[in-house]
Structures are given as structure tokens and as C-alpha cells.
Design a protein around this motif. Structure first.
Motif, mmCIF file in Angstrom:
data_model
loop_
_atom_site.group_PDB
_atom_site.id
_atom_site.type_symbol
_atom_site.label_atom_id
_atom_site.label_comp_id
_atom_site.label_asym_id
_atom_site.label_seq_id
_atom_site.Cartn_x
_atom_site.Cartn_y
_atom_site.Cartn_z
ATOM 1 N N UNK A 189 -53.716 106.452 -42.624
ATOM 2 C CA UNK A 189 -52.783 106.936 -43.528
ATOM 3 C C UNK A 189 -51.794 107.556 -42.811
ATOM 4 N N UNK A 190 -51.179 108.519 -42.816
ATOM 5 C CA UNK A 190 -50.620 110.020 -42.305
ATOM 6 C C UNK A 190 -50.958 111.095 -43.354
ATOM 7 N N UNK A 191 -51.108 111.467 -42.171
ATOM 8 C CA UNK A 191 -51.624 113.566 -42.367
ATOM 9 C C UNK A 191 -49.730 114.014 -42.523
ATOM 10 N N UNK A 192 -50.805 115.502 -42.660
ATOM 11 C CA UNK A 192 -48.810 116.732 -42.229
ATOM 12 C C UNK A 192 -47.865 116.809 -41.120
ATOM 13 N N UNK A 193 -47.255 116.173 -41.570
ATOM 14 C CA UNK A 193 -46.497 116.801 -40.155
ATOM 15 C C UNK A 193 -45.541 117.128 -39.830
ATOM 16 N N UNK A 194 -44.474 117.632 -38.882
ATOM 17 C CA UNK A 194 -44.254 118.914 -37.871
ATOM 18 C C UNK A 194 -43.095 118.199 -38.156
ATOM 19 N N UNK A 195 -42.045 118.391 -39.560
ATOM 20 C CA UNK A 195 -41.161 118.033 -39.554
ATOM 21 C C UNK A 195 -39.925 119.188 -38.790
ATOM 22 N N UNK A 214 -47.278 109.754 -54.862
ATOM 23 C CA UNK A 214 -45.616 109.151 -54.174
ATOM 24 C C UNK A 214 -44.702 109.435 -53.512
ATOM 25 N N UNK A 215 -45.720 110.755 -52.664
ATOM 26 C CA UNK A 215 -44.879 111.525 -51.792
ATOM 27 C C UNK A 215 -45.150 111.000 -50.325
ATOM 28 N N UNK A 216 -46.161 109.507 -49.970
ATOM 29 C CA UNK A 216 -46.067 108.511 -48.621
ATOM 30 C C UNK A 216 -46.618 107.738 -49.128
ATOM 31 N N UNK A 217 -47.065 106.960 -49.878
ATOM 32 C CA UNK A 217 -47.785 105.952 -50.380
ATOM 33 C C UNK A 217 -46.032 104.636 -49.465
ATOM 34 N N UNK A 257 -40.122 117.799 -50.458
ATOM 35 C CA UNK A 257 -40.388 116.828 -50.787
ATOM 36 C C UNK A 257 -41.902 117.446 -50.515
ATOM 37 N N UNK A 258 -42.203 117.172 -49.576
ATOM 38 C CA UNK A 258 -44.039 117.701 -49.134
ATOM 39 C C UNK A 258 -44.121 119.186 -48.945
ATOM 40 N N UNK A 259 -43.133 120.380 -49.116
ATOM 41 C CA UNK A 259 -43.604 121.504 -49.412
ATOM 42 C C UNK A 259 -43.371 122.143 -51.031
#
Length: 294
Positions: free
Chosen positions: A138-144, A183-186, A166-168
Motif C-alpha cells: 500500500x502506498x505512502x504519501x507521495x511527492x506530488x 477513500x483517499x487511497x483504497x 484531496x490528500x492535503x
């Protein structure tokens, strides 16, 4: 900075008679040396405040606070100040999960959908064991900003901008349950086949909270209270609810758990050492494949 500080404190503890420290606590040479060390660290680094606690045998022998819990209003930090625990909360979550395992309520190797059907099935099976050890893919926080900068597809760049917003927003959202944050990443793809690699992820522990609720039949906060905080005398550790009035809460921008961090963590360690938490050890078959930095 924190690792250096911890090493310096350990050196002081080792170089000072622990027997004297245990009997004389805050009036000891140990107390004076630590006070000096922390004051120097705050002056050098500009850290707003620090809490320090030391446990020996079955009790806390030193506890103190330095600096300001609110810089804007010049509120001094105290031993009663409650700080956001941030990712330290993963210790609590993992410990409580293993209590469920010991109680026969949670199988580490069943698909997580057994307990958390709200998380969709993926190409490969994901287990609770993998969630606990950051090996679920499962991914973590990304460097958008970096991803957007390197994107050559305008549509893809717009999608990344949307997900970034959305992540912010999620970091400042008051959730009332453990399934809404999924919901943010599922629906994202896994970043590797579970069990074949390691990648630190806070999102994986969001799923773990859902699994634990399903396995126990209890709300996550109640489960943590019953399995850890009450047994470890961590009565000042509570949900950092933005809508709640929490005395001595340190000025902060996020939500999570709030507690007298130094005192709480010292008490947790003492509880584990003195067996106030039932069966704290992992099962004999608890293992992961590979060399992963847990």
C-alpha cells in the motif's frame, strides 16, 4: 536531532548512579544534568518545547518539560502538556493488534477483507501481518509536486493535482470513523506484490485500524483504551479531537492522539517490562521474510 538527544540522555543515565537517581529522582545529579542538556538543545536548535521522562524498575523517576507549548501566546510547556503523538501512535496500534492475536480474535494471515470488507480486493492477497510490517504494497504519501513536474501528460498532471488537494484536505479533516479515511487511497494500485518488498506507509495503518475494529467488534479508540492505555496507566492519552476541549493541549495543526508524550511512552515501556499488558510478546511464528527495517 532526536536520535542524538536520546543518545546523550542514555549516556548521562549510564554515567550517573541509577540507584541514587531512583531514590532521589528530581533532586539527583541526573536531574540537573538532563535539565542543562535540554536547555542547551532548545537554545541551539530552536525547538519550541521538549518533554522528558525516565522510568526505572516500576516507576517514573524523572519528568520535566521545557520551552513553550504555544509560541504565539507564550504558554510555557509543562509535564501536563499534551502533544500530538503522530506516528508514535503506530506503536499503540501494533501492540493492540497483537493483543487481538493473542486473544484469538485476529488471524495474521487471513485476507484483510475478512475483517475490513470496506477495503477492496487487489490483484494479490493482503494480510494483517503485512500491514503491521509495511510489506503490504500500500502506498505512502507521495511527492506530488515532483510527480506533477515530471508528468508529460496534461490529463495525468491534472489528476495528480486533484489527488494532491484531496490528500492535503484529508490531513485537516475530522473523521468520525476508521473507514472514511480509506477513500483517499483504497482504489490505488499496489506499489509491489505484498510480501516481496518493504515501504513505510501510514495508509497501511489506516487499513489496520479498520481490520482491528472488524476483528474485535469494538470502536478503534475504545479498543486501544481497553487493551493498552488503561493497563499502562496512560490515562492522559486521548483522541486529539479538533472539536473537543482538551486541557493542556499543545498548539497543533493536525488530528490524532494527544498525550503527555514522555510520561505516556515511559509508562508504556514500564507496563511492557512489568507485564501489566497481558502477553505482550509476539507469537512464536510471527516473522517476515527479508531484511526489513521495522
Amino acid at each position: 536531532m532526536r536520535e542524538k538527544l536520546l543518545k546523550m540522555i542514555v549516556l548521562i543515565v549510564l554515567s550517573t548512579s541509577i540507584c541514587v537517581a531512583a531514590k532521589e529522582a528530581k533532586t539527583s545529579v541526573l536531574s540537573k544534568n538532563i535539565n542543562t542538556l535540554i536547555e542547551e538543545e532548545i537554545a541551539r536548535s530552536g525547538t519550541p518545547s521538549l518533554q522528558v521522562a525516565i522510568g526505572y524498575e516500576s516507576k517514573v523517576i524523572y519528568e520535566n518539560a521545557f520551552g513553550f507549548s504555544d509560541l504565539e501566546n507564550k504558554v510555557l510547556a509543562s509535564t501536563e502538556s499534551k502533544y500530538r503523538t503522530a506516528s508514535i501512535a503506530k506503536w499503540f496500534t501494533a501492540t493492540s493488534a497483537m493483543v487481538l492475536v493473542e486473544d484469538g480474535l485476529l488471524d495474521l494471515d487471513k485476507p484483510i477483507q475478512t475483517y475490513c470488507p470496506q477495503f477492496p480486493k487487489k490483484r494479490w492477497k493482503i494480510t494483517t501481518r503485512q500491514l503491521l510490517t509495511h510489506t503490504a504494497g500500500i502506498r505512502g504519501y507521495l511527492d506530488f509536486p515532483e510527480l506533477i513536474k515530471n508528468s508529460s501528460d496534461p490529463v495525468q498532471a491534472d489528476l495528480l493535482r486533484y489527488k494532491w488537494v484531496q490528500e492535503q484536505l484529508s490531513q485537516h479533516t475530522r473523521y468520525e470513523g476508521v473507514t472514511q479515511p480509506l477513500d483517499l487511497f483504497k482504489d490505488d494500485l499496489l506499489i509491489f506484490q505484498p510480501g516481496t518488498d518493504w515501504s513505510y506507509t501510514s495508509f497501511g495503518y489506516r487499513v489496520l485500524a479498520c481490520v482491528m475494529e472488524g476483528a474485535s467488534g469494538k470502536k478503534f479508540q475504545l479498543l486501544i483504551d481497553d487493551s493498552i492505555f488503561k493497563k499502562a496507566n496512560m490515562g492522559s492519552t486521548i483522541a486529539d479531537d479538533a472539536w473537543a476541549i482538551i486541557p493542556n493541549r499543545v498548539s497543533r495543526p493536525y488530528v490524532g492522539l494527544a498525550c503527555r508524550v514522555a510520561f505516556c511512552l515511559t509508562n508504556l515501556r514500564l507496563a511492557l517490562m512489568c507485564c501489566r499488558l497481558e502477553k505482550p510478546q509476539a507469537p512464536s511464528d510471527f516473522k517476515i521474510t527479508g531484511n526489513y527495517p521495522i
